[in-house]
Design a protein around this motif. Structure first.
Motif, PDB file in Angstrom:
ATOM      1  N   ARG A 497      95.897 -69.035 104.453  1.00 39.22           N
ATOM      2  CA  ARG A 497      95.610 -68.217 103.600  1.00 39.22           C
ATOM      3  C   ARG A 497      93.928 -69.048 103.292  1.00 39.22           C
ATOM      4  O   ARG A 497      93.864 -70.087 102.880  1.00 39.22           O
ATOM      5  CB  ARG A 497      96.369 -68.341 102.276  1.00 39.22           C
ATOM      6  N   THR A 498      92.847 -68.167 103.501  1.00 37.34           N
ATOM      7  CA  THR A 498      91.391 -68.846 103.108  1.00 37.34           C
ATOM      8  C   THR A 498      91.299 -68.297 101.672  1.00 37.34           C
ATOM      9  O   THR A 498      90.206 -68.855 101.214  1.00 37.34           O
ATOM     10  CB  THR A 498      90.530 -68.204 104.051  1.00 37.34           C
ATOM     11  N   ALA A 499      92.142 -67.352 101.065  1.00 33.27           N
ATOM     12  CA  ALA A 499      91.931 -67.129  99.559  1.00 33.27           C
ATOM     13  C   ALA A 499      93.384 -66.977  98.959  1.00 33.27           C
ATOM     14  O   ALA A 499      94.152 -66.424  99.680  1.00 33.27           O
ATOM     15  CB  ALA A 499      91.278 -65.706  99.437  1.00 33.27           C
ATOM     16  N   PHE A 500      93.511 -67.628  98.157  1.00 34.75           N
ATOM     17  CA  PHE A 500      94.843 -67.779  97.312  1.00 34.75           C
ATOM     18  C   PHE A 500      94.550 -68.333  95.878  1.00 34.75           C
ATOM     19  O   PHE A 500      93.405 -68.480  95.582  1.00 34.75           O
ATOM     20  CB  PHE A 500      95.848 -68.773  98.071  1.00 34.75           C
ATOM     21  N   THR A 501      95.722 -68.043  95.111  1.00 30.81           N
ATOM     22  CA  THR A 501      95.270 -68.199  93.598  1.00 30.81           C
ATOM     23  C   THR A 501      96.220 -69.402  93.176  1.00 30.81           C
ATOM     24  O   THR A 501      97.256 -69.703  93.649  1.00 30.81           O
ATOM     25  CB  THR A 501      95.860 -66.855  92.802  1.00 30.81           C
ATOM     26  N   GLN A 502      95.983 -69.904  92.029  1.00 33.46           N
ATOM     27  CA  GLN A 502      96.849 -70.745  91.201  1.00 33.46           C
ATOM     28  C   GLN A 502      97.486 -69.799  90.291  1.00 33.46           C
ATOM     29  O   GLN A 502      97.264 -68.716  89.886  1.00 33.46           O
ATOM     30  CB  GLN A 502      96.032 -71.675  90.436  1.00 33.46           C
ATOM     31  N   ALA A 503      98.409 -70.608  89.678  1.00 33.95           N
ATOM     32  CA  ALA A 503      99.417 -70.022  88.708  1.00 33.95           C
ATOM     33  C   ALA A 503      98.694 -69.190  87.435  1.00 33.95           C
ATOM     34  O   ALA A 503      99.078 -68.335  86.874  1.00 33.95           O
ATOM     35  CB  ALA A 503     100.507 -70.857  88.162  1.00 33.95           C
ATOM     36  N   ASP A 504      97.602 -69.878  87.138  1.00 37.91           N
ATOM     37  CA  ASP A 504      96.671 -69.414  86.069  1.00 37.91           C
ATOM     38  C   ASP A 504      95.660 -68.355  86.508  1.00 37.91           C
ATOM     39  O   ASP A 504      95.181 -67.826  85.636  1.00 37.91           O
ATOM     40  CB  ASP A 504      95.990 -70.593  85.272  1.00 37.91           C
ATOM     41  N   ARG A 506      93.308 -68.461  88.613  1.00 39.24           N
ATOM     42  CA  ARG A 506      91.974 -68.991  89.268  1.00 39.24           C
ATOM     43  C   ARG A 506      92.144 -68.995  90.760  1.00 39.24           C
ATOM     44  O   ARG A 506      92.984 -69.319  91.498  1.00 39.24           O
ATOM     45  CB  ARG A 506      91.572 -70.164  88.826  1.00 39.24           C
ATOM     46  N   MET A 507      90.840 -68.695  91.276  1.00 37.23           N
ATOM     47  CA  MET A 507      90.862 -68.292  92.698  1.00 37.23           C
ATOM     48  C   MET A 507      90.769 -69.725  93.498  1.00 37.23           C
ATOM     49  O   MET A 507      89.952 -70.588  92.824  1.00 37.23           O
ATOM     50  CB  MET A 507      89.995 -67.443  93.126  1.00 37.23           C
ATOM     51  N   GLN A 508      91.167 -69.901  94.741  1.00 41.37           N
ATOM     52  CA  GLN A 508      91.028 -71.141  95.442  1.00 41.37           C
ATOM     53  C   GLN A 508      90.512 -70.217  96.801  1.00 41.37           C
ATOM     54  O   GLN A 508      91.316 -69.487  97.201  1.00 41.37           O
ATOM     55  CB  GLN A 508      91.922 -71.870  95.917  1.00 41.37           C
TER      56      GLN A 508
END
Length: 536
Positions: A497-504, A506-508
């Motif tokens: 995954r080059t784009a994924f999210t945190q639980a809050d 926010r993007m990574q």
């Protein structure tokens, strides 16, 4: 048949002397003829698709879209088609305008049947696309070995006609929190594009604390637009900007030093369009994996160089990892399996590909090379190297195996974690600890090396022994190879995954180390998926 009914009506009208009777006598047979013609046309139109043909055969070729009573079902499908772009699907494939025009223009039973069957085909296609993806992963990249959980097309439409159409269609996409957050970010990015994006890029080279001038202002403005820096008028690379750059680096998997060097500036200058592509690809990947991950599972994101243990959607353990090198025969594949056991003090049974490509040439030059490895025959007996002429062998006829016994220098380190699979991939320790300090950690032959393998073992064993550290260390101290079964096997997911999210939310973002997401995006674009800007 219709002509016979007309003649019969004429005779009755003459006999009764009442012209009003004729339309009543004509109406039912003509309508029945139209129904029969429609059903015959549906049968013909559906014949080329086995699932569609079976569905209509079960219904005696009665329609589900064409009648006035089908309006709610029809409208729900058109609304889903209109929103297909929200899911990163092809808007041209599901443009409701052409099919609506065909519905309105259809006057003959044959035309109506053709539209009826076409709507069913489009429904089945949409259901599969939004539920389990538009693409077949292995056709895009042979290292994407994921088994997509396709649903039965026939079962899906059977369930649909028995359900509330709006509710059924809303329930088709993945229900995972990750998919929901990715879609929310996708829509936000499309609004950002409509508003002009993040503004000008940052020109030139490295920037660091204490720098001033127009380039610092450009960096400041970019960080503000991206949400990493509060509004400020500073023209100096001050402490607030250092902290903002560190936050950006953390969100992009970069070394967190607060300096905007070449690598950091490259990521800061990435376009919103490229980030949106990564999100759309991540949504497609989430559809490929649209099944329960496991209440407890292991999540290895290759691009993030991490391995995590996740319990009830909360990360309870995390460690850095090293993945396969970016070479054709060394990249780490993507698939899911179940971890069943660990091996403490493992032997390394060298894969034949490594033996023939790497070690055989060394042995041919010097029979005493790679002396840490035992060379064994077909019966498992260690051979005397001095008695073998390795130059007579090739990759195809080399008759020996190679094994490295348990030791601190073993290529697998002191523990490996097994989820038996035909790809011969597993997680393991390594004596090469220095590699975990690198920003990009792609060096292995395909297996996943862990920075903290003992702690990883303790976390897994905590479910089944009172003192996992003592349990593990006591077996490690023997120096003897030992298998320890997991009482509760744990699902393992090797993902990319080059784009994924945190639980809050926010993007990574991470770099496309193998170029796989670029290939997926190109394939999606060929299917009609496009970047769009949407006014809020």
């Amino acid at each position: 048949m219709i002509m016979r009914n007309i003649l019969r009506a004429t005779m009755v009208r003459t006999w009764l002397g009442c012209a009003a009777v004729a339309p009543l006598l004509l109406a039912a047979p003509v309508a029945q003829a139209q129904v029969t013609d429609f059903r015959q046309a549906v049968a013909q139109a559906a014949a080329s698709d086995a699932d569609i043909a079976a569905f209509y055969r079960e219904r005696n070729y009665e329609g589900i879209w064409s009648g006035s009573a089908d309006r709610n079902r029809r409208n729900a499908l058109m609304a889903a088609f209109a929103a297909a772009g929200d899911h990163g699907l092809s808007t041209s494939r599901y443009d409701p305008a052409p099919i609506t025009a065909r519905l309105q223009a259809a006057t003959t039973p044959a035309e109506q049947a053709s539209v009826e069957v076409e709507l069913t085909r489009l429904f089945m296609q949409y259901a599969r696309d939004v539920q389990t993806g538009m693409l077949v992963p292995s056709q895009i990249d042979s290292s994407i070995l994921r088994e997509v959980p396709y649903r039965s097309r026939l079962s899906t439409i059977r369930a649909f006609v028995q359900s509330n159409p709006d509710s059924f269609l809303r329930a088709l996409p993945p229900s995972s929190p990750e998919y929901t957050r990715l879609m929310r970010e996708k829509l936000a990015m499309e609004r950002l594009l409509a508003d002009g994006g993040w503004g000008p890029t940052v020109p030139g080279g490295k920037l660091e604390a204490g720098d001033t001038g127009n380039r610092v202002v450009a960096l400041r403005n970019r960080l503000i637009a991206m949400g990493f820096l509060e509004r400020t008028n500073t023209q100096t690379y001050d402490a607030a900007m250092v902290a903002a750059v560190q936050r950006f680096q953390q969100a992009h998997g970069l070394a967190i030093d607060g300096t905007a060097g070449q690598g950091t500036l490259r990521e800061i200058n990435a376009t919103p369009e490229s980030r949106l592509q990564s999100i759309i690809v991540a949504m497609e990947r989430e559809r490929w994996n649209n099944r329960p991950r496991g209440t407890r599972h292991i999540w290895v994101n290759l691009t993030d160089f991490t391995a995590r243990i996740v319990d009830n959607d909360v990360v309870t353990f995390e460690t850095r990892s090293v993945i396969g090198a970016n070479q054709r025969d060394r990249v780490s594949p993507e698939f899911s399996d179940v971890m069943e056991f660990m091996v403490i003090n493992p032997s390394w049974y060298v894969p034949r590909s490594i033996i023939t490509k790497e070690y055989l040439p060394q042995l041919q030059e010097n029979p005493n090379s790679v002396s840490q490895l035992q060379i064994t025959d077909a019966r498992g007996r260690t051979i005397n190297r001095a008695e073998v002429d390795f130059t007579q062998y090739t990759a195809s006829n080399f008759p020996f195996s190679m094994r490295q016994p348990p030791s601190n220098g073993n290529a697998l380190g002191l523990v490996k974690f097994m989820f038996p699979n035909r790809h011969n991939i597993y997680l393991h320790d390594t004596p090469a600890k220095s590699l975990f300090g690198r920003e990009v950690r792609a060096f292995s032959h395909g297996c996943i090396r862990l920075a903290d393998p003992f702690d990883f073992a303790y976390a897994l064993l905590a479910r089944q022994v009172a003192n996992p550290e003592e349990f593990f260390q006591s077996r490690l101290a023997t120096g003897v190879e030992q298998r320890v079964d997991l009482v509760e096997p744990v699902p393992v997911h090797l993902v990319y995954r080059t784009a994924f999210t945190q639980a809050d939310g926010r993007m990574q973002y991470r770099r496309d180390v193998y170029g796989r997401d670029g290939r997926i995006w190109n394939a999606l674009a060929r299917e009609g998926v496009a970047i769009r800007a949407v006014r809020g």
